[in-house]
Motif scaffolding. Structure first.
Motif, PDB file in Angstrom:
ATOM      1  N   GLU A 275       0.845  -1.186   0.000  1.00 13.63           N
ATOM      2  CA  GLU A 275       0.000   0.000   0.000  1.00 13.63           C
ATOM      3  C   GLU A 275       0.886   1.244   0.000  1.00 13.63           C
ATOM      4  O   GLU A 275       2.034   1.197   0.427  1.00 13.63           O
ATOM      5  N   PRO A 276       0.362   2.356  -0.536  1.00 13.62           N
ATOM      6  CA  PRO A 276       1.148   3.587  -0.487  1.00 13.62           C
ATOM      7  C   PRO A 276       1.446   3.965   0.957  1.00 13.62           C
ATOM      8  O   PRO A 276       0.708   3.581   1.876  1.00 13.62           O
ATOM      9  N   GLU A 277       2.525   4.677   1.147  1.00 11.50           N
ATOM     10  CA  GLU A 277       2.922   5.064   2.500  1.00 11.50           C
ATOM     11  C   GLU A 277       3.588   6.436   2.453  1.00 11.50           C
ATOM     12  O   GLU A 277       4.328   6.736   1.526  1.00 11.50           O
ATOM     13  N   VAL A 278       3.297   7.238   3.441  1.00  7.96           N
ATOM     14  CA  VAL A 278       4.018   8.496   3.576  1.00  7.96           C
ATOM     15  C   VAL A 278       4.538   8.562   5.007  1.00  7.96           C
ATOM     16  O   VAL A 278       3.863   8.131   5.945  1.00  7.96           O
ATOM     17  N   GLN A 279       5.761   9.018   5.142  1.00  9.02           N
ATOM     18  CA  GLN A 279       6.335   9.179   6.474  1.00  9.02           C
ATOM     19  C   GLN A 279       6.426  10.666   6.789  1.00  9.02           C
ATOM     20  O   GLN A 279       6.901  11.446   5.971  1.00  9.02           O
ATOM     21  N   VAL A 280       5.941  11.026   7.965  1.00  4.26           N
ATOM     22  CA  VAL A 280       6.013  12.411   8.406  1.00  4.26           C
ATOM     23  C   VAL A 280       6.989  12.447   9.577  1.00  4.26           C
ATOM     24  O   VAL A 280       6.819  11.718  10.554  1.00  4.26           O
ATOM     25  N   VAL A 281       8.039  13.263   9.424  1.00  5.35           N
ATOM     26  CA  VAL A 281       9.131  13.268  10.397  1.00  5.35           C
ATOM     27  C   VAL A 281       9.059  14.534  11.245  1.00  5.35           C
ATOM     28  O   VAL A 281       8.889  15.636  10.712  1.00  5.35           O
ATOM     29  N   TYR A 282       9.185  14.353  12.546  1.00  2.00           N
ATOM     30  CA  TYR A 282       9.181  15.472  13.486  1.00  2.00           C
ATOM     31  C   TYR A 282      10.375  15.370  14.416  1.00  2.00           C
ATOM     32  O   TYR A 282      10.855  14.272  14.694  1.00  2.00           O
ATOM     33  N   THR A 283      10.813  16.508  14.904  1.00  7.84           N
ATOM     34  CA  THR A 283      11.765  16.528  16.002  1.00  7.84           C
ATOM     35  C   THR A 283      11.015  16.955  17.257  1.00  7.84           C
ATOM     36  O   THR A 283      10.293  17.951  17.235  1.00  7.84           O
ATOM     37  N   LEU A 284      11.180  16.188  18.314  1.00  4.01           N
ATOM     38  CA  LEU A 284      10.608  16.548  19.602  1.00  4.01           C
ATOM     39  C   LEU A 284      11.751  17.047  20.481  1.00  4.01           C
ATOM     40  O   LEU A 284      12.810  16.443  20.530  1.00  4.01           O
ATOM     41  N   THR A 285      11.529  18.154  21.160  1.00  7.69           N
ATOM     42  CA  THR A 285      12.561  18.723  22.009  1.00  7.69           C
ATOM     43  C   THR A 285      12.025  18.877  23.424  1.00  7.69           C
ATOM     44  O   THR A 285      10.900  19.363  23.616  1.00  7.69           O
ATOM     45  N   GLY A 286      12.819  18.464  24.402  1.00 10.12           N
ATOM     46  CA  GLY A 286      12.415  18.578  25.797  1.00 10.12           C
ATOM     47  C   GLY A 286      13.412  17.825  26.658  1.00 10.12           C
ATOM     48  O   GLY A 286      14.435  17.357  26.169  1.00 10.12           O
ATOM     49  N   THR A 287      13.113  17.695  27.935  1.00  7.58           N
ATOM     50  CA  THR A 287      14.011  16.931  28.803  1.00  7.58           C
ATOM     51  C   THR A 287      13.873  15.454  28.466  1.00  7.58           C
ATOM     52  O   THR A 287      12.844  15.028  27.919  1.00  7.58           O
ATOM     53  N   PRO A 288      14.892  14.655  28.779  1.00  5.57           N
ATOM     54  CA  PRO A 288      14.803  13.218  28.472  1.00  5.57           C
ATOM     55  C   PRO A 288      13.540  12.576  29.046  1.00  5.57           C
ATOM     56  O   PRO A 288      12.889  11.788  28.370  1.00  5.57           O
ATOM     57  N   ALA A 289      13.186  12.945  30.278  1.00  7.56           N
ATOM     58  CA  ALA A 289      11.985  12.355  30.893  1.00  7.56           C
ATOM     59  C   ALA A 289      10.731  12.783  30.139  1.00  7.56           C
ATOM     60  O   ALA A 289       9.824  11.980  29.901  1.00  7.56           O
ATOM     61  N   ALA A 290      10.689  14.063  29.739  1.00  6.81           N
ATOM     62  CA  ALA A 290       9.522  14.562  29.002  1.00  6.81           C
ATOM     63  C   ALA A 290       9.425  13.877  27.645  1.00  6.81           C
ATOM     64  O   ALA A 290       8.327  13.536  27.189  1.00  6.81           O
ATOM     65  N   LEU A 291      10.578  13.659  27.013  1.00  7.90           N
ATOM     66  CA  LEU A 291      10.572  13.003  25.698  1.00  7.90           C
ATOM     67  C   LEU A 291      10.060  11.572  25.816  1.00  7.90           C
ATOM     68  O   LEU A 291       9.282  11.115  24.978  1.00  7.90           O
ATOM     69  N   GLN A 292      10.507  10.901  26.851  1.00  3.94           N
ATOM     70  CA  GLN A 292      10.065   9.520  27.025  1.00  3.94           C
ATOM     71  C   GLN A 292       8.554   9.480  27.222  1.00  3.94           C
ATOM     72  O   GLN A 292       7.852   8.663  26.623  1.00  3.94           O
ATOM     73  N   ALA A 293       8.043  10.395  28.044  1.00  3.51           N
ATOM     74  CA  ALA A 293       6.604  10.465  28.283  1.00  3.51           C
ATOM     75  C   ALA A 293       5.862  10.829  27.000  1.00  3.51           C
ATOM     76  O   ALA A 293       4.789  10.302  26.713  1.00  3.51           O
ATOM     77  N   ALA A 294       6.453  11.736  26.210  1.00  6.58           N
ATOM     78  CA  ALA A 294       5.816  12.187  24.976  1.00  6.58           C
ATOM     79  C   ALA A 294       5.691  11.037  23.979  1.00  6.58           C
ATOM     80  O   ALA A 294       4.658  10.877  23.324  1.00  6.58           O
ATOM     81  N   ILE A 295       6.736  10.235  23.869  1.00  3.53           N
ATOM     82  CA  ILE A 295       6.700   9.111  22.930  1.00  3.53           C
ATOM     83  C   ILE A 295       5.654   8.102  23.381  1.00  3.53           C
ATOM     84  O   ILE A 295       4.907   7.548  22.576  1.00  3.53           O
ATOM     85  N   GLN A 296       5.555   7.904  24.696  1.00  2.61           N
ATOM     86  CA  GLN A 296       4.536   6.993  25.217  1.00  2.61           C
ATOM     87  C   GLN A 296       3.133   7.534  24.910  1.00  2.61           C
ATOM     88  O   GLN A 296       2.237   6.796  24.512  1.00  2.61           O
ATOM     89  N   THR A 297       2.962   8.848  25.067  1.00  2.33           N
ATOM     90  CA  THR A 297       1.672   9.477  24.767  1.00  2.33           C
ATOM     91  C   THR A 297       1.312   9.291  23.301  1.00  2.33           C
ATOM     92  O   THR A 297       0.171   8.967  22.959  1.00  2.33           O
ATOM     93  N   LEU A 298       2.303   9.507  22.426  1.00  2.00           N
ATOM     94  CA  LEU A 298       2.083   9.317  20.992  1.00  2.00           C
ATOM     95  C   LEU A 298       1.680   7.881  20.697  1.00  2.00           C
ATOM     96  O   LEU A 298       0.743   7.626  19.942  1.00  2.00           O
ATOM     97  N   GLN A 299       2.428   6.950  21.289  1.00  2.00           N
ATOM     98  CA  GLN A 299       2.141   5.531  21.049  1.00  2.00           C
ATOM     99  C   GLN A 299       0.732   5.195  21.527  1.00  2.00           C
ATOM    100  O   GLN A 299      -0.013   4.482  20.861  1.00  2.00           O
ATOM    101  N   ASN A 300       0.347   5.731  22.694  1.00  2.00           N
ATOM    102  CA  ASN A 300      -1.002   5.485  23.214  1.00  2.00           C
ATOM    103  C   ASN A 300      -2.066   6.049  22.280  1.00  2.00           C
ATOM    104  O   ASN A 300      -3.109   5.422  22.058  1.00  2.00           O
ATOM    105  N   ALA A 301      -1.797   7.238  21.736  1.00  2.00           N
ATOM    106  CA  ALA A 301      -2.768   7.875  20.831  1.00  2.00           C
ATOM    107  C   ALA A 301      -2.916   7.069  19.546  1.00  2.00           C
ATOM    108  O   ALA A 301      -3.965   7.091  18.900  1.00  2.00           O
ATOM    109  N   ILE A 302      -1.848   6.361  19.171  1.00  2.00           N
ATOM    110  CA  ILE A 302      -1.928   5.478  18.002  1.00  2.00           C
ATOM    111  C   ILE A 302      -2.670   4.198  18.386  1.00  2.00           C
ATOM    112  O   ILE A 302      -3.579   3.757  17.683  1.00  2.00           O
TER     113      ILE A 302
END
Length: 127
Positions: free
Chosen positions: A67-94
């Motif tokens: 199937e067609p696919e598009v990748q959208v790339v972002y940079t997240l900036t924050g403290t390591p703990a905030a980044l870890q939480a942010a990635i978990q939040t993203l994964q949960n939203a998916i």
């Protein structure tokens, strides 16, 4: 089912994340803006800044029915703990369908999406 877990390297204050959207070959500028707004709503409360990097269209090979696919790339900036939480939040939203439902309103042919690795960091993918 493929699950990708990304652990930012401790001490790094930015991480690159890639959202893979399947079933569409590109997002419109409007779609990109709305997606970024949604990510900011999700992640800004955690102290993470979301910066759009680029979108990559993944070409479909004629030999295999992909199937067609598009990748959208972002940079997240924050403290390591905030980044870890942010990635978990993203994964949960998916995982809970929030992001998919939102994007299908913009692009009805979208079938699924996944979160790809963060770099710097270690990525483990289980299938």
């Amino acid at each position: 089912t493929t699950t990708t877990t990304t652990t930012p390297v401790l001490g790094s204050n930015n991480v690159t994340v890639t959202l893979s959207l399947f079933g569409i070959s590109s997002l419109t500028n409007d779609g990109l803006n709305q997606l970024q707004s949604l990510l900011q709503v999700l992640l800004t409360p955690q102290g993470v800044t979301v910066t759009f990097v680029r979108q990559n269209t993944i070409s479909v090979s004629r030999r295999r029915l992909l199937e067609p696919e598009v990748q959208v790339v972002y940079t997240l900036t924050g403290t390591p703990a905030a980044l870890q939480a942010a990635i978990q939040t993203l994964q949960n939203a998916i995982d809970d369908g929030t992001l998919l439902g939102f994007l299908q309103n913009l692009q009805p042919s979208l079938t699924r999406l996944s979160l790809l690795s963060g770099t710097p960091g270690t990525t483990t993918t289980t299938t």
